[in-house]
Scaffold this motif. Structure first.
Motif, short mmCIF file in Angstrom:
data_model
loop_
_atom_site.label_atom_id
_atom_site.label_comp_id
_atom_site.label_asym_id
_atom_site.label_seq_id
_atom_site.Cartn_x
_atom_site.Cartn_y
_atom_site.Cartn_z
N GLN A 5 0.84 -1.19 0.00
CA GLN A 5 0.00 0.00 0.00
C GLN A 5 0.87 1.24 0.00
O GLN A 5 1.80 1.35 0.80
N ILE B 105 -4.29 5.80 2.49
CA ILE B 105 -3.88 4.82 1.48
C ILE B 105 -4.25 5.33 0.09
O ILE B 105 -5.42 5.60 -0.20
N SER C 101 -2.99 3.71 -2.93
CA SER C 101 -3.13 2.57 -3.85
C SER C 101 -2.78 1.29 -3.12
O SER C 101 -2.05 1.30 -2.12
N THR C 102 -3.31 0.19 -3.65
CA THR C 102 -3.11 -1.13 -3.02
C THR C 102 -2.81 -2.16 -4.10
O THR C 102 -3.45 -2.16 -5.17
N ASN D 213 -4.39 -6.37 5.17
CA ASN D 213 -4.69 -4.95 5.36
C ASN D 213 -4.67 -4.60 6.85
O ASN D 213 -4.20 -3.51 7.24
N ASN E 229 -1.05 -4.28 7.93
CA ASN E 229 -0.48 -3.03 7.43
C ASN E 229 -1.01 -1.83 8.21
O ASN E 229 -0.28 -0.87 8.45
#
Length: 284
Positions: free
Chosen positions: A25, A32, A34-35, A274, A277
């Motif tokens: 990410q 955030i 972009s992933t 996610n 993170n």
């Protein structure tokens, strides 16, 4: 430095079961942008990918979780309590969160850190990740379901007091209670589409058998964990079981848990990577 909030940072979380699952990410000011998610079967390809991303942006933070058995939770931060439970506090890394703490083995931490040709910025106990996601804590049982692991964290009056990690084996589920399997088969039969064509029935049967094995195994381990919890940890009634699902387990597991254990149950679909993170993003 106040300018740092304008810089783009990369956060990569990963964990390994039968393959390396990763999420990258791009973050600016904790938002955030972009992933990207990838999976790697080959370790060399995985390491190459991580090193390339670090070269692209030196402000890259790598995080992962331990899924080994030498970790857990203690409802205290006292070294004496650790000793009372036959855990040498000098052999474990302890994360104190006030009235309770998580611990992981220094030995396994070193093994993990030496396994890869890149630095790990954050290594989390899997129980700490569940704890960060737990928004209900009064006499709750949390089950994190991964492909090959079942991770359990039990709360008594808002404090986690019980933890366990179990390796799941879908192909050889061991001494699974046959009555559980029959109950799941019955549930599936009742909700199946009787008008499906013969070919579709064959495909559905194969999927059902696979799901039946997994759900039956989870329920069997859950029954054992609850028995251990009541026998050795608490006499307070577990009010709810919350399943953190990463693999798409069958929703009929809810009714089976309620029928077998007389405890309400809820399945929540989660993005495990996610969640890892997010802990790292909040820490930087």
């Amino acid at each position: 430095m106040w300018l740092e909030k304008f810089f783009k940072k990369q956060f990569i979380a990963f964990y390994k079961e039968d393959e390396y699952k990763t999420i990258l990410q791009v973050v600016k000011n904790k938002q955030i942008l972009s992933t990207e998610e990838k999976s790697f079967e080959d370790k060399k390809e995985f390491v190459k990918y991580i090193r390339e991303k670090i070269d692209d942006n030196p402000q890259t933070y790598i995080s992962t979780v331990l899924l080994t058995i030498n970790q857990g939770v203690i409802p205290s931060c006292s070294k004496q309590v650790y000793l009372d439970k036959d855990i040498d506090p000098d052999n474990v890394k302890i994360l104190c969160l006030g009235k309770y703490s998580f611990y992981v083995s220094f030995y396994e931490l070193r093994n993990l850190e030496n396994e890869y040709k890149f630095d790990l910025d954050f290594v989390y106990s899997v129980f700490a990740v569940i704890d960060a996601m737990a928004d209900e804590r009064k006499n709750r049982f949390y089950l994190l379901v991964l492909k090959n692991h079942l991770v359990i964290l039990g709360y008594e009056n808002f404090i986690p007091i019980y933890s366990d990690i179990i390796e799941l084996n879908e192909e050889e589920p061991g001494d699974i209670d046959e009555d559980i399997v029959e109950d799941i088969d019955l549930e599936e039969e009742l909700i199946s589409d009787i008008d499906s064509v013969e070919e579709e029935e064959i495909d559905d049967s194969e999927i059902t058998n696979e799901q039946t094995s997994k759900e039956a195994e989870i329920l069997n381990h859950l029954k054992s964990a609850i028995k251990e919890y009541y026998d050795n940890y608490s006499s307070d009634f577990i009010e709810k079981i919350i399943i953190l699902d990463t693999i798409g387990i069958d929703i009929t597991l809810n009714s089976l848990i309620e029928d077998e254990l007389l405890i309400s149950s809820e399945i929540k679909q989660i993005d495990f990577l996610n969640s890892i993170n997010r802990l790292s993003i909040e820490s930087v």
